[in-house]
Design a protein around this motif. Structure first.
Motif, PDB file in Angstrom:
ATOM      1  N   ARG A  49      18.629 -26.252 -16.976  1.00 27.55           N
ATOM      2  CA  ARG A  49      20.028 -25.802 -17.084  1.00 27.55           C
ATOM      3  C   ARG A  49      19.844 -24.305 -17.863  1.00 27.55           C
ATOM      4  NH1 ARG A  49      24.566 -28.026 -14.880  1.00 27.55           N
ATOM      5  NH2 ARG A  49      25.366 -28.627 -16.457  1.00 27.55           N
ATOM      6  N   CYS A  51      22.761 -21.219 -19.737  1.00 30.97           N
ATOM      7  CA  CYS A  51      24.115 -20.688 -20.067  1.00 30.97           C
ATOM      8  C   CYS A  51      24.893 -20.751 -18.495  1.00 30.97           C
ATOM      9  CB  CYS A  51      24.297 -19.519 -20.883  1.00 30.97           C
ATOM     10  SG  CYS A  51      23.380 -19.304 -22.246  1.00 30.97           S
ATOM     11  N   CYS A  54      26.772 -23.667 -16.650  1.00 30.82           N
ATOM     12  CA  CYS A  54      28.250 -23.900 -16.972  1.00 30.82           C
ATOM     13  C   CYS A  54      29.257 -22.799 -17.287  1.00 30.82           C
ATOM     14  CB  CYS A  54      28.029 -24.558 -18.659  1.00 30.82           C
ATOM     15  SG  CYS A  54      27.247 -26.139 -18.431  1.00 30.82           S
ATOM     16  N   HIS A  55      28.567 -21.608 -17.149  1.00 28.57           N
ATOM     17  CA  HIS A  55      29.363 -20.352 -17.389  1.00 28.57           C
ATOM     18  C   HIS A  55      29.001 -19.194 -16.173  1.00 28.57           C
ATOM     19  CE1 HIS A  55      30.858 -21.387 -21.110  1.00 28.57           C
ATOM     20  NE2 HIS A  55      29.643 -21.792 -21.687  1.00 28.57           N
ATOM     21  N   SER A  76      31.837 -30.757 -18.666  1.00 17.71           N
ATOM     22  CA  SER A  76      30.625 -30.413 -18.224  1.00 17.71           C
ATOM     23  C   SER A  76      29.277 -31.523 -18.740  1.00 17.71           C
ATOM     24  CB  SER A  76      30.164 -28.989 -18.665  1.00 17.71           C
ATOM     25  OG  SER A  76      30.768 -28.236 -18.223  1.00 17.71           O
ATOM     26  N   GLY A  78      25.477 -32.051 -20.247  1.00 15.96           N
ATOM     27  CA  GLY A  78      24.134 -31.192 -20.815  1.00 15.96           C
ATOM     28  C   GLY A  78      22.952 -31.313 -20.086  1.00 15.96           C
ATOM     29  N   ARG A  87      35.265 -31.684 -24.361  1.00 16.44           N
ATOM     30  CA  ARG A  87      36.063 -30.484 -24.184  1.00 16.44           C
ATOM     31  C   ARG A  87      35.802 -29.738 -22.994  1.00 16.44           C
ATOM     32  NH1 ARG A  87      35.930 -28.479 -30.539  1.00 16.44           N
ATOM     33  NH2 ARG A  87      37.069 -29.960 -31.161  1.00 16.44           N
ATOM     34  N   THR A  89      35.124 -26.762 -20.475  1.00 16.08           N
ATOM     35  CA  THR A  89      34.390 -25.627 -20.792  1.00 16.08           C
ATOM     36  C   THR A  89      35.175 -24.380 -20.288  1.00 16.08           C
ATOM     37  OG1 THR A  89      32.241 -26.707 -19.832  1.00 16.08           O
ATOM     38  CG2 THR A  89      32.262 -24.400 -19.907  1.00 16.08           C
ATOM     39  N   LEU A 114      35.362 -18.775 -32.289  1.00 14.88           N
ATOM     40  CA  LEU A 114      35.176 -19.341 -30.939  1.00 14.88           C
ATOM     41  C   LEU A 114      34.884 -20.854 -30.899  1.00 14.88           C
ATOM     42  CD1 LEU A 114      32.547 -16.675 -29.306  1.00 14.88           C
ATOM     43  CD2 LEU A 114      35.061 -16.769 -28.982  1.00 14.88           C
ATOM     44  N   PHE A 115      35.124 -21.165 -29.812  1.00 16.71           N
ATOM     45  CA  PHE A 115      35.172 -22.948 -29.175  1.00 16.71           C
ATOM     46  C   PHE A 115      36.642 -23.138 -29.565  1.00 16.71           C
ATOM     47  CE2 PHE A 115      30.491 -23.589 -30.597  1.00 16.71           C
ATOM     48  CZ  PHE A 115      30.147 -23.809 -29.310  1.00 16.71           C
ATOM     49  N   TRP A 116      37.260 -24.357 -28.868  1.00 19.71           N
ATOM     50  CA  TRP A 116      38.440 -24.623 -29.022  1.00 19.71           C
ATOM     51  C   TRP A 116      38.899 -24.632 -30.230  1.00 19.71           C
ATOM     52  CZ3 TRP A 116      41.846 -24.476 -24.996  1.00 19.71           C
ATOM     53  CH2 TRP A 116      41.238 -24.629 -23.661  1.00 19.71           C
ATOM     54  N   LEU A 129      30.663 -14.377 -31.453  1.00 23.62           N
ATOM     55  CA  LEU A 129      29.926 -14.453 -30.338  1.00 23.62           C
ATOM     56  C   LEU A 129      28.455 -14.933 -30.243  1.00 23.62           C
ATOM     57  CD1 LEU A 129      30.933 -14.557 -27.075  1.00 23.62           C
ATOM     58  CD2 LEU A 129      30.258 -11.869 -27.175  1.00 23.62           C
ATOM     59  N   ALA A 133      26.541 -18.461 -29.487  1.00 24.61           N
ATOM     60  CA  ALA A 133      25.183 -18.629 -28.673  1.00 24.61           C
ATOM     61  C   ALA A 133      24.133 -19.106 -29.433  1.00 24.61           C
ATOM     62  CB  ALA A 133      24.767 -17.018 -28.172  1.00 24.61           C
ATOM     63  N   PRO A 136      24.560 -23.798 -27.995  1.00 26.19           N
ATOM     64  CA  PRO A 136      24.127 -24.195 -27.070  1.00 26.19           C
ATOM     65  C   PRO A 136      22.648 -24.966 -26.748  1.00 26.19           C
ATOM     66  CG  PRO A 136      25.489 -22.781 -26.275  1.00 26.19           C
ATOM     67  CD  PRO A 136      25.179 -22.587 -27.915  1.00 26.19           C
ATOM     68  N   VAL A 141      24.940 -31.608 -25.799  1.00 27.25           N
ATOM     69  CA  VAL A 141      25.586 -31.611 -24.717  1.00 27.25           C
ATOM     70  C   VAL A 141      25.703 -29.954 -24.005  1.00 27.25           C
ATOM     71  CG1 VAL A 141      28.186 -31.390 -24.223  1.00 27.25           C
ATOM     72  CG2 VAL A 141      27.471 -33.012 -26.007  1.00 27.25           C
ATOM     73  N   LYS A 321      42.780 -23.495 -30.135  1.00 28.07           N
ATOM     74  CA  LYS A 321      43.056 -21.773 -29.758  1.00 28.07           C
ATOM     75  C   LYS A 321      43.643 -21.648 -28.663  1.00 28.07           C
ATOM     76  CE  LYS A 321      39.499 -19.637 -28.838  1.00 28.07           C
ATOM     77  NZ  LYS A 321      38.219 -19.325 -29.047  1.00 28.07           N
TER      78      LYS A 321
HETATM   79  C1  HEC Z   1      26.494 -27.977 -20.296  1.00 31.40           C
HETATM   80  C2  HEC Z   1      27.289 -26.992 -20.295  1.00 31.40           C
HETATM   81  C3  HEC Z   1      27.324 -25.785 -21.119  1.00 31.40           C
HETATM   82  C4  HEC Z   1      26.152 -25.006 -21.259  1.00 31.40           C
HETATM   83  C5  HEC Z   1      24.772 -25.119 -20.722  1.00 31.40           C
HETATM   84  C6  HEC Z   1      26.602 -23.812 -22.170  1.00 31.40           C
HETATM   85  N1  HEC Z   1      27.973 -23.982 -22.574  1.00 31.40           N
HETATM   86 FE1  HEC Z   1      29.056 -22.870 -23.507  1.00 31.40          FE
HETATM   87  N2  HEC Z   1      30.764 -23.945 -23.411  1.00 31.40           N
HETATM   88  C7  HEC Z   1      30.498 -25.304 -23.022  1.00 31.40           C
HETATM   89  C8  HEC Z   1      31.898 -25.972 -23.419  1.00 31.40           C
HETATM   90  C9  HEC Z   1      31.979 -27.492 -23.191  1.00 31.40           C
HETATM   91  C10 HEC Z   1      32.626 -25.168 -24.395  1.00 31.40           C
HETATM   92  C11 HEC Z   1      33.550 -25.662 -25.347  1.00 31.40           C
HETATM   93  C12 HEC Z   1      33.287 -26.424 -26.476  1.00 31.40           C
HETATM   94  C13 HEC Z   1      34.130 -26.553 -27.689  1.00 31.40           C
HETATM   95  O1  HEC Z   1      35.124 -25.863 -27.622  1.00 31.40           O
HETATM   96  O2  HEC Z   1      33.990 -27.588 -28.554  1.00 31.40           O
HETATM   97  C14 HEC Z   1      31.825 -23.593 -24.389  1.00 31.40           C
HETATM   98  C15 HEC Z   1      31.987 -22.711 -25.140  1.00 31.40           C
HETATM   99  C16 HEC Z   1      31.460 -21.492 -24.994  1.00 31.40           C
HETATM  100  C17 HEC Z   1      31.955 -20.236 -25.612  1.00 31.40           C
HETATM  101  C18 HEC Z   1      33.340 -20.181 -26.366  1.00 31.40           C
HETATM  102  C19 HEC Z   1      34.306 -19.586 -25.628  1.00 31.40           C
HETATM  103  C20 HEC Z   1      35.487 -19.475 -26.336  1.00 31.40           C
HETATM  104  O3  HEC Z   1      36.533 -18.907 -25.895  1.00 31.40           O
HETATM  105  O4  HEC Z   1      35.863 -20.178 -27.464  1.00 31.40           O
HETATM  106  C21 HEC Z   1      31.073 -19.340 -25.201  1.00 31.40           C
HETATM  107  C22 HEC Z   1      31.061 -17.710 -25.742  1.00 31.40           C
HETATM  108  C23 HEC Z   1      29.927 -19.873 -24.815  1.00 31.40           C
HETATM  109  N3  HEC Z   1      30.228 -21.309 -24.408  1.00 31.40           N
HETATM  110  C24 HEC Z   1      28.935 -19.347 -24.184  1.00 31.40           C
HETATM  111  C25 HEC Z   1      27.776 -20.071 -24.051  1.00 31.40           C
HETATM  112  C26 HEC Z   1      26.253 -19.699 -24.132  1.00 31.40           C
HETATM  113  C27 HEC Z   1      25.799 -18.316 -24.559  1.00 31.40           C
HETATM  114  C28 HEC Z   1      25.372 -20.252 -23.475  1.00 31.40           C
HETATM  115  C29 HEC Z   1      23.928 -20.507 -23.488  1.00 31.40           C
HETATM  116  C30 HEC Z   1      23.245 -20.233 -24.851  1.00 31.40           C
HETATM  117  C31 HEC Z   1      26.281 -21.657 -23.160  1.00 31.40           C
HETATM  118  N4  HEC Z   1      27.708 -21.350 -23.397  1.00 31.40           N
HETATM  119  C32 HEC Z   1      25.853 -22.827 -22.438  1.00 31.40           C
HETATM  120  C33 HEC Z   1      29.872 -25.695 -22.118  1.00 31.40           C
HETATM  121  C34 HEC Z   1      28.482 -25.276 -21.907  1.00 31.40           C
END
Ligand code: HEC
Ligand code: HEC
Length: 412
Positions: A49, A51, A54-55, A76, A78, A87, A89, A114-116, A129, A133, A136, A141, A321
């Motif tokens: 997996r 970033c 999931c994005h 999503s 992990g 939550r 994604t 960031l995050f919810w 930001l 980073a 994850p 997860v 948020k």
């Molecule tokens: C398994 C799925 C998954 C992976 C892999 C993942 N994310 Fe996420 N990401 C999420 C989830 C779920 C949230 C929301 C979590 C929360 O708010 O508690 C999130 C939230 C975010 C946010 C916040 C957005 C906001 O507006 O608040 C960013 C930026 C982000 N991820 C970047 C990354 C980056 C960079 C990586 C790799 C290092 C990554 N994510 C890997 C699921 C994932």
């Protein structure tokens, strides 16, 4: 609108389309390194997996698997294939504009992070930001790596090492903590780059056309659906323009999803003010079913230990948020727990929550009853808002074409 303005906007549009085609995004070495780190699966527990899993850009930088099946797959999984987020994604495009988490006296509430729940505050690295980073990689997860050293080692032994040293120098790996910070800095730079924060939606073309007419034009001032004929024509349909006016006016959406420029004439609207609200979104039983477990209530902002410690009256509990609405048509399901599988349901909920036909809220405290819940929008008005929201996507694939791309992306 007078003749000159029409000609201006037609010429302007031509330039946008002409330049849009020819414009290749050039990234800096730091951004390129960040893109590599964002995409590589080497930095996950079973190297399965990243970033991007999931994005993905095809789903507006949210999870393609969720968009494929927003009812049964609202959250999503992990990298361990078992742990799941509780939550939804979110999209991460445009997250780079979010300010550091802080209390705002004028607003009388928390803003940014960031995050919810805003828990990636930016207080440690000075940038929410970059700080986000770092989460994850070590989150079960997320990418589920055991510790920072393992992540840094995986970069050190990858073929990105030359790029890393090119950007951060020979001593970029001097110690684990600073190397881990560098990794986050590079990923954040990529997330902020024009390859991710594209401003390439049909709405952005319309914004550009308006600026050709009047650089100071404030799109949040468009509140009357009856007057949209006077706006630059040929980019958005009449229904979409009416939707914008209802979004700003009768719907009151722009009170939270800001539709004025982020920077006047320079950066178009981001459709969030980065504040926190409880909209009364119901608990999502689907997540419990997938988890095969009884889940705790998610108290959002007020559930954070650092917030709870200073919030004896519980004024922050249940708040989440305000998300950006950019790319919203590509990021189903909706709400912090993905309760709403479609935009139609989400908007209908905001319109009619107070009328009593909905499940009770996940958290009943601090619900915003002022701005949402009983908007009195007709079916046509809801449909116009949704048509407008669909103009905020950075790509226009739909139907089978989108589906095929999603299947491919979800397997990545
Ligand atoms: C398994 C799925 C998954 C992976 C892999 C993942 N994310 Fe996420 N990401 C999420 C989830 C779920 C949230 C929301 C979590 C929360 O708010 O508690 C999130 C939230 C975010 C946010 C916040 C957005 C906001 O507006 O608040 C960013 C930026 C982000 N991820 C970047 C990354 C980056 C960079 C990586 C790799 C290092 C990554 N994510 C890997 C699921 C994932
Ligand atoms: C009082 C502030 C406020 C107003 C007004 C408001 N929203 Fe929101 N919106 C939010 C918050 C906060 C969330 C996240 C709530 C949650 O998930 O618990 C949200 C979520 C959403 C989502 C889901 C986003 C996602 O990524 O899951 C959509 C779509 C949306 N709003 C559209 C609208 C529309 C359309 C209107 C006007 C009819 C509107 N909102 C009015 C604050 C607001």
């Amino acid at each position: 609108m007078n003749r000159k303005n029409i000609i201006c906007s037609v010429v302007g549009l031509f330039l946008i389309f002409a330049s849009g085609k020819a414009m290749a995004v050039e990234l800096s070495p730091l951004e390129i390194l960040g893109e590599n780190l964002f995409k590589t699966k080497k930095l996950s527990l079973y190297q399965n997996r990243s970033c991007k899993s999931c994005h993905n850009p095809i789903s507006g930088y949210a999870d393609p698997a969720n968009l494929l099946n927003p009812v049964k797959s609202p959250v999503s999984f992990g990298a361990d294939g078992e742990s799941m987020s509780i939550r939804n994604t979110p999209s991460l495009a445009y997250a780079g504009f979010t300010p550091t988490f802080h209390w705002d006296d004028d607003i009388g509430g928390y803003v940014g992070g960031l995050f919810w729940d805003g828990s990636a505050t930016g207080h440690f690295l000075g940038d929410p930001l970059a700080e986000q980073a770092q989460d994850p990689f070590l989150n079960p997860v997320g990418l589920a790596m055991p510790d920072k050293g393992t992540v840094v080692d995986a970069v050190r032994t990858s073929h990105y090492i030359t790029k890393f040293i090119g950007v951060f120098g020979q001593d970029g790996f001097a110690d684990i903590d600073s190397a881990y910070d560098h990794i986050a800095t590079a990923i954040a730079a990529f997330e902020r780059s024009p390859k991710v924060a594209k401003f390439a939606s049909r709405f952005d073309s319309f914004w550009q056309a308006c600026k050709e007419v009047d650089p100071a034009m404030d799109l949040s001032a468009i509140t009357d659906p009856g007057t949209v004929q006077s706006l630059p024509q040929g980019v958005l349909t009449e229904q979409e323009l009416q939707g914008l006016a209802i979004f700003n006016g009768k719907g009151g959406c722009a009170n939270c999803h800001t539709s004025s420029d982020y920077e006047t004439g320079v950066t178009p609207p981001l459709f969030t003010n980065s504040t926190y609200e409880n909209l009364g979104v119901p608990f999502n039983p689907e997540i419990e079913e997938i988890a095969q477990d009884t889940l705790a209530i998610d108290y959002g902002l007020g559930g954070r230990d650092d917030i709870a410690a200073n919030d004896p009256a519980g004024l922050e509990i249940g708040k989440f948020k305000v998300p950006t609405l950019r790319n919203i048509a590509l990021t189903a399901p909706y709400g912090h727990n993905g309760y709403f599988p479609s935009l139609e349901l989400m908007v209908h909920f905001l319109n009619t929550r107070e009328l009593g036909s909905w499940e009770p809220p996940e958290v009943a405290d601090n619900i915003n009853t002022q701005d949402v819940g009983r908007l009195g929008l007709s079916q046509e008005e809801e449909a116009a808002i949704i048509a407008f929201l669909r103009t905020l996507s950075d790509h226009e694939l739909t139907g089978p074409e989108l589906y095929n791309h999603l299947i491919f992306a979800a397997e990545k």
